[in-house]
Design a protein around this motif. Structure first.
Motif, PDB file in Angstrom:
ATOM      1  N   PRO A 128     -15.035  -9.061   7.212  1.00 33.63           N
ATOM      2  CA  PRO A 128     -15.721  -9.792   8.285  1.00 33.63           C
ATOM      3  C   PRO A 128     -16.467  -8.835   9.203  1.00 33.63           C
ATOM      4  CG  PRO A 128     -13.456 -10.551   8.037  1.00 33.63           C
ATOM      5  CD  PRO A 128     -13.598  -9.336   7.175  1.00 33.63           C
ATOM      6  N   ALA A 129     -17.641  -9.252   9.658  1.00 35.88           N
ATOM      7  CA  ALA A 129     -18.471  -8.381  10.493  1.00 35.88           C
ATOM      8  C   ALA A 129     -17.761  -7.984  11.783  1.00 35.88           C
ATOM      9  CB  ALA A 129     -19.791  -9.078  10.823  1.00 35.88           C
ATOM     10  N   ILE A 130     -16.835  -8.808  12.249  1.00 42.18           N
ATOM     11  CA  ILE A 130     -16.164  -8.522  13.512  1.00 42.18           C
ATOM     12  C   ILE A 130     -15.350  -7.228  13.440  1.00 42.18           C
ATOM     13  CG2 ILE A 130     -13.961  -9.719  13.113  1.00 42.18           C
ATOM     14  CD1 ILE A 130     -14.357 -10.974  15.924  1.00 42.18           C
ATOM     15  N   LEU A 131     -15.026  -6.785  12.223  1.00 43.22           N
ATOM     16  CA  LEU A 131     -14.263  -5.552  12.055  1.00 43.22           C
ATOM     17  C   LEU A 131     -15.138  -4.307  12.088  1.00 43.22           C
ATOM     18  CD1 LEU A 131     -11.796  -6.611   9.218  1.00 43.22           C
ATOM     19  CD2 LEU A 131     -11.377  -6.556  11.687  1.00 43.22           C
ATOM     20  N   GLU A 132     -16.451  -4.464  11.944  1.00 45.22           N
ATOM     21  CA  GLU A 132     -17.317  -3.303  11.789  1.00 45.22           C
ATOM     22  C   GLU A 132     -18.516  -3.301  12.727  1.00 45.22           C
ATOM     23  OE1 GLU A 132     -18.244  -3.793   7.634  1.00 45.22           O
ATOM     24  OE2 GLU A 132     -16.665  -2.408   7.032  1.00 45.22           O
ATOM     25  N   ALA A 133     -18.726  -4.359  13.478  1.00 48.87           N
ATOM     26  CA  ALA A 133     -19.956  -4.509  14.253  1.00 48.87           C
ATOM     27  C   ALA A 133     -19.793  -4.001  15.689  1.00 48.87           C
ATOM     28  CB  ALA A 133     -20.387  -5.975  14.265  1.00 48.87           C
ATOM     29  N   ASP A 134     -20.937  -3.864  16.359  1.00 49.19           N
ATOM     30  CA  ASP A 134     -20.972  -3.616  17.794  1.00 49.19           C
ATOM     31  C   ASP A 134     -20.492  -4.882  18.495  1.00 49.19           C
ATOM     32  OD1 ASP A 134     -21.574  -3.120  20.428  1.00 49.19           O
ATOM     33  OD2 ASP A 134     -23.737  -2.891  20.131  1.00 49.19           O
ATOM     34  N   LEU A 135     -19.424  -4.774  19.273  1.00 43.88           N
ATOM     35  CA  LEU A 135     -18.835  -5.963  19.899  1.00 43.88           C
ATOM     36  C   LEU A 135     -19.240  -6.127  21.356  1.00 43.88           C
ATOM     37  CD1 LEU A 135     -15.212  -6.011  18.421  1.00 43.88           C
ATOM     38  CD2 LEU A 135     -17.312  -7.039  17.535  1.00 43.88           C
ATOM     39  N   THR A 136     -20.269  -5.404  21.807  1.00 41.84           N
ATOM     40  CA  THR A 136     -20.696  -5.554  23.196  1.00 41.84           C
ATOM     41  C   THR A 136     -21.157  -6.982  23.491  1.00 41.84           C
ATOM     42  OG1 THR A 136     -21.401  -3.245  23.130  1.00 41.84           O
ATOM     43  CG2 THR A 136     -22.093  -4.547  25.014  1.00 41.84           C
ATOM     44  N   PRO A 137     -22.007  -7.617  22.633  1.00 45.15           N
ATOM     45  CA  PRO A 137     -22.357  -9.010  22.916  1.00 45.15           C
ATOM     46  C   PRO A 137     -21.142  -9.930  22.934  1.00 45.15           C
ATOM     47  CG  PRO A 137     -23.870  -8.055  21.303  1.00 45.15           C
ATOM     48  CD  PRO A 137     -22.739  -7.087  21.457  1.00 45.15           C
ATOM     49  N   LEU A 138     -20.212  -9.727  21.999  1.00 49.91           N
ATOM     50  CA  LEU A 138     -19.015 -10.555  21.962  1.00 49.91           C
ATOM     51  C   LEU A 138     -18.191 -10.374  23.234  1.00 49.91           C
ATOM     52  CD1 LEU A 138     -16.638 -11.351  19.102  1.00 49.91           C
ATOM     53  CD2 LEU A 138     -15.686 -10.158  21.051  1.00 49.91           C
ATOM     54  N   PRO A 148     -10.754  -9.288  16.866  1.00 44.98           N
ATOM     55  CA  PRO A 148     -11.600  -8.090  16.982  1.00 44.98           C
ATOM     56  C   PRO A 148     -10.746  -6.851  17.184  1.00 44.98           C
ATOM     57  CG  PRO A 148     -11.685  -9.378  19.002  1.00 44.98           C
ATOM     58  CD  PRO A 148     -10.907 -10.201  18.007  1.00 44.98           C
ATOM     59  N   PRO A 149     -11.137  -5.703  16.637  1.00 53.66           N
ATOM     60  CA  PRO A 149     -10.364  -4.471  16.833  1.00 53.66           C
ATOM     61  C   PRO A 149     -10.296  -4.106  18.315  1.00 53.66           C
ATOM     62  CG  PRO A 149     -12.007  -4.209  15.091  1.00 53.66           C
ATOM     63  CD  PRO A 149     -12.314  -5.504  15.767  1.00 53.66           C
ATOM     64  N   SER A 150      -9.115  -3.781  18.765  1.00 53.58           N
ATOM     65  CA  SER A 150      -8.924  -3.523  20.196  1.00 53.58           C
ATOM     66  C   SER A 150      -9.723  -2.321  20.673  1.00 53.58           C
ATOM     67  CB  SER A 150      -7.430  -3.312  20.490  1.00 53.58           C
ATOM     68  OG  SER A 150      -6.916  -2.230  19.722  1.00 53.58           O
TER      69      SER A 150
END
Length: 829
Positions: free
Chosen positions: A349-359, A377-379
């Protein structure tokens, strides 16, 4: 509609949504789930006049699905069925089914968490597991639990772990459609060394081997598509070559999807955008490179990169299935058959590898302490994202600020939203919006000119102040349109004429990327980023010689990152724009490279040094502390050790073992390094560099650790020398486990017992030597040696050294180190 493969399971699906309110639909490509299921819900009693939202991961898929559904109803898009995507919307007063991208749906959820007027939300192609898709599902589940227990949720996919998703949806019913697909023959080709020539060759081969139908070729990205198209020059005139990727104008995307005219064949060069949702009419051949491009993000460096990876097995099957939609087909795979077994079943899943700033910003606006995540999401990545949002002023102690809410409403990446909001507040809104649009899209320059990193040049081209054949007109049009949309959101005047010099562009970019401000170090093209990493660009680049750059696009894959887009910024501009980030620091510290104490006063911006001046008259205590810090880093070997100092350490170590009643100091390396302030600091006056260390009286410094009466006691316990019968004083070696006395055998004549130290408690280990000082015997029992082995040793020595005295009875002989003729006057050695 009744001919679509999905049709037989529609009743079961309607029942599941009516009774359970949620369901999971598994249906293979071509079954009709995207376009048939939403239409089937129009007459569902639970809809009660509410709208049906259909979520698609891509704009092209959203537009295509809406068009196909509207055509099925015999209507225009914008009547019963409409769509909303970025920069384009076709919605009317009678619209019931709204197809939209996941990002736009998040905006709607944030403004209306209860989704008033919405009866159901359909998540199409959920197997792609985008961050926005995962977040939208989590928000909907929470909204359904807290506000809307009547909200219907349906998750649809062709390749998905349906049981896991169903469990996550509180054991939702799973509906499975077997679908309908024609057989597709798989033909494996060798894995190529160079992709584009091999793809072009495979396309030519397929045109010859398969006489009918269009060809769909999967490539990782737009650059590979362009190079493959260049390699296909000279195709027959009846062949239409059409690219298909997300950066194309809508008209070109539509051209790739539409059927080829009668008597012609179409070759579509596509990215993974064509794997799902889209129906490309007439495809009978798929050529799969086996590659796709995915975003990777490193939270430690706050840098992302696009990485070309092998497709998953699920994606490869999706691609293969595209050849069997309308008739039997062929799938060419550019890899050996054995490699298929090594493919991952699914992409993570992209949530494991993506930039999470927007999230992270979305979560803060939603004010959620926890959410029902399918994949949490990874902590670490989420924590790094929140730190960036704090830096951008979007969060304050974890809570969203007014500025953060405005950033969220703008719909751009938080970095770019901050750039535009701050630029507008400073009176440069139009320039900030154009720059924000430019950075939110792909680079509009093509060919060799794209290697130029100057953002200011691109802004001038977009404004028409310069012209260049390298400017992609379609990309430029999208950027200008997006800039207009941002200006409308910020309620700015329609004009687009503001100062756009490189200094302003650089300052705006620095606002968005404060961790990527670069300072030149060494030759042109070599930089250090404010976040601490190294970065580079080619020395011939126009920006290579600038002292400072603000970097917008960078590849963080290597140790020294490659700069792709940047603009110059001045020291004065940085000091004016980031006063809260500037840190003034006066320091006295050891320079490891020069091995000297540096006393400086600096102004720093992160890892960058904006000002560096000598610090006059540093305190002697600070200088000594810096010297000791250097010694701790490099080790005690920096100090002027000699035999006297080493012997002292060895003697004290011996005393610690055999005279434990006394408080002997520990002179080992670890202990000395930990107590430098105690024994070395008083001897560092005037010492500021390694070349001064020879001035240190190291023996005196070590001796200071032994208060009275330990020095005298040490001479008793571990004397430096022992007197032997010849009159010589022989040094004792304490470096080993036991003390050693190395002495010529002749000098021990007349001595019956082994010498000892530690007040007689520890005998020394005798190394008895020949006249040439070579060992002839090692013993702790001198008396036993005289009685036993001496006779044999005497024979050997008489032969080797005939001029020396070798008596029959060594205990009655006179000790000496001389030859026979000097026996009368032995001289101490």
């Amino acid at each position: 509609m009744d001919k679509l493969p999905i049709e037989p399971v529609i009743p079961a699906l309607l029942n599941a949504l009516a009774s359970a309110g949620r369901a999971v639909l598994q249906a293979p490509p071509g079954a009709g789930k995207t376009t048939r299921v939403p239409l089937a819900l129009l007459d569902a009693p639970w809809r009660a006049g509410g709208k049906i939202i259909v979520l698609e991961p891509r704009r092209l898929a959203a537009r295509s699905a809406a068009l196909r559904m509207a055509t099925t109803l015999g209507e225009e898009v914008g009547e019963t069925v409409g769509y909303r995507v970025r920069l384009d919307s076709r919605i009317g007063p009678k619209t019931i089914i709204e197809v939209m991208t996941e990002g736009l749906f998040l905006r709607r959820l944030q403004s209306d968490p209860s989704l008033d007027g919405v009866a159901g939300v359909l998540f199409d192609e959920f197997h792609e597991r985008s961050v926005d898709g995962d977040l939208a599902l989590a928000f909907c589940l929470e909204s359904r639990a807290a506000l809307r227990d009547d909200l219907r949720l349906l998750v649809m996919s062709a390749t998905l772990d349906g049981e896991a998703v169903a469990r996550h949806l509180d054991d939702a019913p799973i509906i499975t459609s077997e679908g309908r697909a024609f057989p597709v023959e798989i033909r494996h080709l060798p894995r190529p060394d160079r992709l584009e020539p091999a793809m072009a060759a495979a396309i030519r081969q397929a045109l010859n081997e398969v006489p009918e139908g269009d060809i769909l070729a999967f490539l990782p990205g737009g650059a590979e598509i362009r190079r493959t198209a260049d390699a296909l020059v000279g195709l027959p005139p009846t062949i239409d070559l059409t690219p298909l990727h997300g950066d194309l104008p809508l008209a070109e995307q539509d051209r790739a999807i539409k059927p080829a005219p009668t008597g012609r064949r179409k070759v579509v060069l596509a990215t993974s955008i064509a794997e799902t949702s889209l129906t490309i009419e007439g495809v009978r051949v798929v050529i799969d490179s086996g590659l796709s491009r995915v975003a990777r993000f490193d939270p430690n460096s706050s840098m992302g990169r696009l990485e070309t990876v092998r497709v998953s097995l699920a994606a490869a099957e999706q691609r293969r299935g595209r050849a069997g939609r309308v008739a039997p087909g062929v799938c060419y795979r550019l890899w050996p058959e054995a490699e298929t077994r090594a493919l991952l079943p699914f992409h993570p899943p992209a949530i494991l590898e993506a930039d999470l700033t927007p999230l992270a910003l979305e979560l803060a606006v939603w004010s959620a302490d926890s959410l029902p995540w399918l994949t949490p999401p990874p902590s670490g990545t989420l924590s790094a994202a929140r730190e960036l949002l704090n830096d951008l002023g979007a969060l304050d102690e974890g809570r969203v600020t007014t500025h953060g809410k405005a950033m969220s409403e703008l719909g751009a990446h938080p970095r770019l939203a901050h750039l535009m909001l701050t630029g507008a507040a400073d009176g440069y809104g139009a320039t900030a919006c154009l720059l924000g649009a430019l950075l939110s899209e792909r680079d509009p320059l093509r060919g060799p000119m794209a290697r130029d990193t100057d953002l200011g040049r691109r802004v001038d081209l977009l404004r028409g102040e310069e012209t260049s054949p390298a400017l992609d007109r379609g990309a430029a049009a999208r950027i200008r349109e997006q800039a207009k949309a941002f200006r409308r959101q910020l309620d700015l005047p329609a004009q687009d004429r503001e100062r756009s010099d490189g200094e302003l562009i650089g300052r705006l970019v620095a606002l968005a990327y404060p961790d990527r401000i670069a300072q030149r170090r060494g030759p042109p093209g070599q930089f250090r980023l404010s976040g601490g990493r190294g970065a580079s660009l080619p020395p011939e680049d126009p920006l290579a010689a600038n002292e400072f750059l603000a970097v917008a696009a960078i590849d963080g894959q290597k140790q020294t990152a490659r700069i792709f887009l940047a603009a110059p910024v001045s020291r004065a501009g940085l000091e004016a724009d980031f006063p809260e980030r500037l840190a003034e620091r006066a320091f006295v510290e050891w320079d490891e490279r020069e091995k000297i104490v540096q006393a400086r006063r600096q102004i720093r911006l992160g890892a960058l040094i904006l000002s560096d001046k000598p610090l006059t008259n540093p305190g002697s205590t600070d200088v000594a502390a810096a010297v000791m810090a250097g010694i701790r880093r490099h080790g005690l070997a920096l100090l002027p050790w000699n035999d006297t100092c080493e012997t002292l350490r060895q003697r004290v170590a011996f005393a610690r073992r055999y005279d434990s009643d006394q408080d002997w100091p520990d002179l080992g390396d670890e202990a000395l390094l930990s107590t430098l302030e105690e024994w070395l600091a008083p001897h560092l006056d005037g010492i500021s560099r390694a070349t001064h260390f020879s001035r240190i009286d190291l023996f005196q410094a070590l001796s200071s650790l032994m208060p009275w009466p330990l020095p005298a006691r040490l001479d008793k316990i571990a004397p430096t020398h022992l007197s032997v019968p010849s009159g010589s004083r022989i040094p004792i070696d304490y470096s080993g486990e036991e003390p050693v006395l190395a002495v010529r055998l002749q000098e021990m004549f007349g001595l019956a017992t082994t010498p000892s130290v530690a007040e007689g408690r520890v005998p020394v280990l005798l190394h008895l030597l020949s006249p040439a000082r070579r060992p002839v015997q090692v013993t702790r029992d001198l008396a036993g040696f005289w009685r036993g082995a001496y006779a044999e040793v005497r024979k050997d020595l008489r032969g080797q050294y005939p001029k020396h005295y070798w008596p029959d009875n060594p205990l009655e002989a006179e000790a000496t180190a001389r030859t026979k003729k000097h026996m009368g006057k032995p001289t101490p050695q």
